[in-house]
Motif scaffolding. Structure first.
Motif, PDB file in Angstrom:
ATOM      1  N   GLY A 187       0.825  -1.312  -0.187  1.00  0.00           N
ATOM      2  CA  GLY A 187      -0.041   0.006  -0.295  1.00  0.00           C
ATOM      3  C   GLY A 187       0.808   1.170  -0.130  1.00  0.00           C
ATOM      4  O   GLY A 187       0.669   2.452   0.942  1.00  0.00           O
ATOM      5  N   PRO A 188       1.808   1.126  -0.840  1.00  0.00           N
ATOM      6  CA  PRO A 188       2.704   2.525  -0.935  1.00  0.00           C
ATOM      7  C   PRO A 188       1.898   4.011  -1.463  1.00  0.00           C
ATOM      8  O   PRO A 188       1.057   3.811  -2.169  1.00  0.00           O
ATOM      9  N   THR A 189       2.579   4.908  -0.612  1.00  0.00           N
ATOM     10  CA  THR A 189       2.128   6.057  -1.256  1.00  0.00           C
ATOM     11  C   THR A 189       3.710   6.909  -1.555  1.00  0.00           C
ATOM     12  O   THR A 189       4.597   6.361  -1.026  1.00  0.00           O
ATOM     13  N   ALA A 190       3.541   8.073  -2.389  1.00  0.00           N
ATOM     14  CA  ALA A 190       4.636   8.543  -2.669  1.00  0.00           C
ATOM     15  C   ALA A 190       5.758   8.971  -1.651  1.00  0.00           C
ATOM     16  O   ALA A 190       6.729   8.972  -1.571  1.00  0.00           O
ATOM     17  N   ALA A 191       4.902   9.683  -0.492  1.00  0.00           N
ATOM     18  CA  ALA A 191       5.372  10.248   0.620  1.00  0.00           C
ATOM     19  C   ALA A 191       6.322   9.018   1.419  1.00  0.00           C
ATOM     20  O   ALA A 191       7.588   9.229   1.639  1.00  0.00           O
ATOM     21  N   LYS A 192       5.702   8.101   1.679  1.00  0.00           N
ATOM     22  CA  LYS A 192       6.285   6.799   2.221  1.00  0.00           C
ATOM     23  C   LYS A 192       7.433   6.076   1.516  1.00  0.00           C
ATOM     24  O   LYS A 192       8.631   5.990   2.112  1.00  0.00           O
ATOM     25  N   VAL A 193       7.290   6.141   0.178  1.00  0.00           N
ATOM     26  CA  VAL A 193       8.447   5.483  -0.451  1.00  0.00           C
ATOM     27  C   VAL A 193       9.443   6.500  -0.629  1.00  0.00           C
ATOM     28  O   VAL A 193      10.850   6.167  -0.482  1.00  0.00           O
ATOM     29  N   ALA A 194       9.362   7.762  -0.761  1.00  0.00           N
ATOM     30  CA  ALA A 194      10.500   8.699  -0.863  1.00  0.00           C
ATOM     31  C   ALA A 194      11.094   8.816   0.688  1.00  0.00           C
ATOM     32  O   ALA A 194      12.527   8.969   0.595  1.00  0.00           O
ATOM     33  N   ASP A 195      10.459   8.707   1.624  1.00  0.00           N
ATOM     34  CA  ASP A 195      11.415   8.764   3.068  1.00  0.00           C
ATOM     35  C   ASP A 195      11.963   7.265   2.960  1.00  0.00           C
ATOM     36  O   ASP A 195      13.191   7.199   3.667  1.00  0.00           O
TER      37      ASP A 195
END
Length: 238
Positions: free
Chosen positions: A220-228
């Protein structure tokens, strides 16, 4: 992939691109593969797709062990059971949209089903462009041709290597939406290498590589979580 390692070169100059990677990529799912530069992303995709042979370990596509196949059988498997989408589109400039899309079938000695082909071309939004050549299309349209070409043989899996890397933000989102729809509506399996957290957010799961190993996974990735996560991976990998 079971304990897959890939080493380039020999002796003191040897470089380990993958180190005993064991992972199962689910059918009917959309998996993004990410990691810092040099983490082994491209090698992972090449080994998973049968484009390169691992130094050790086994790779299976469905129930087929790729390590036991000859080069001829590997070529046949890639042509019939795998689709490929690349950053540079890799279309043949002298062929029309329809001819580029049906090329894998022609190489396999198969004829396209007219109804299925028409539906596929409609799905990628190119029904008004079937007679055009790549030079007459935008970058986004060319990548849509590449996606249709990858899907035309109804493959077990589509491997996408930085499919939006050459596209502007808006066009990239259109292509990613198209890939997402093929998973949701057709049950297609997609494995995508990307450096873009936004692109990864379209996937069901993100597989993070670092130094040739699986460092983490994220559902369930989000762009913010992946970037972090990428920021932390990059710091860890230096």
């Amino acid at each position: 992939m079971d304990a897959v390692s890939k080493v380039y070169g020999k002796g003191r100059g040897a470089v380990a691109a993958l180190r005993e990677v064991t992972v199962r990529l689910p059918g009917g799912g959309f998996t993004a593969v990410m990691g810092p530069s040099g983490s082994g992303k491209s090698t992972f995709l090449h080994c998973a797709a049968g484009l390169d042979r691992p130094t050790a370990g086994t790779v299976r596509l469905g129930g087929t062990d790729l390590s036991g196949l000859s080069e001829t059988k590997l070529t046949e498997l890639r042509r019939e059971r795998a689709g490929f989408v690349f950053q540079s589109f890799n279309l043949i400039s002298s062929l029309t949209v329809e001819q580029n899309v049906t090329l894998p079938l022609r190489l396999a000695g198969r004829r396209a089903d007219a109804g299925k082909l028409a539906a596929l071309i409609r799905r990628v939004g190119l029904q008004e462009r079937t007679g055009h050549r790549p030079g007459q299309l935008s970058g986004g349209q060319q990548q849509r041709v590449a996606v249709a070409r990858a899907l035309v043989s109804e493959p077990d899996v589509v491997f996408a290597d930085e499919p939006t890397g050459a596209l502007d933000t808006m066009t990239a989102r259109e292509v990613l939406t198209l890939l997402r729809q093929t998973v949701d509506e057709l049950g297609q399996t997609i494995v995508m290498v990307t450096h873009d957290p936004v692109a990864a957010s379209y996937a069901d799961e993100v597989l993070f590589l670092a130094d040739g190993r699986v460092a983490d996974t994220m559902s369930g990735p989000t762009a913010a979580k992946v970037a972090d996560r990428m920021i932390r991976l990059g710091a860890w990998n230096r």
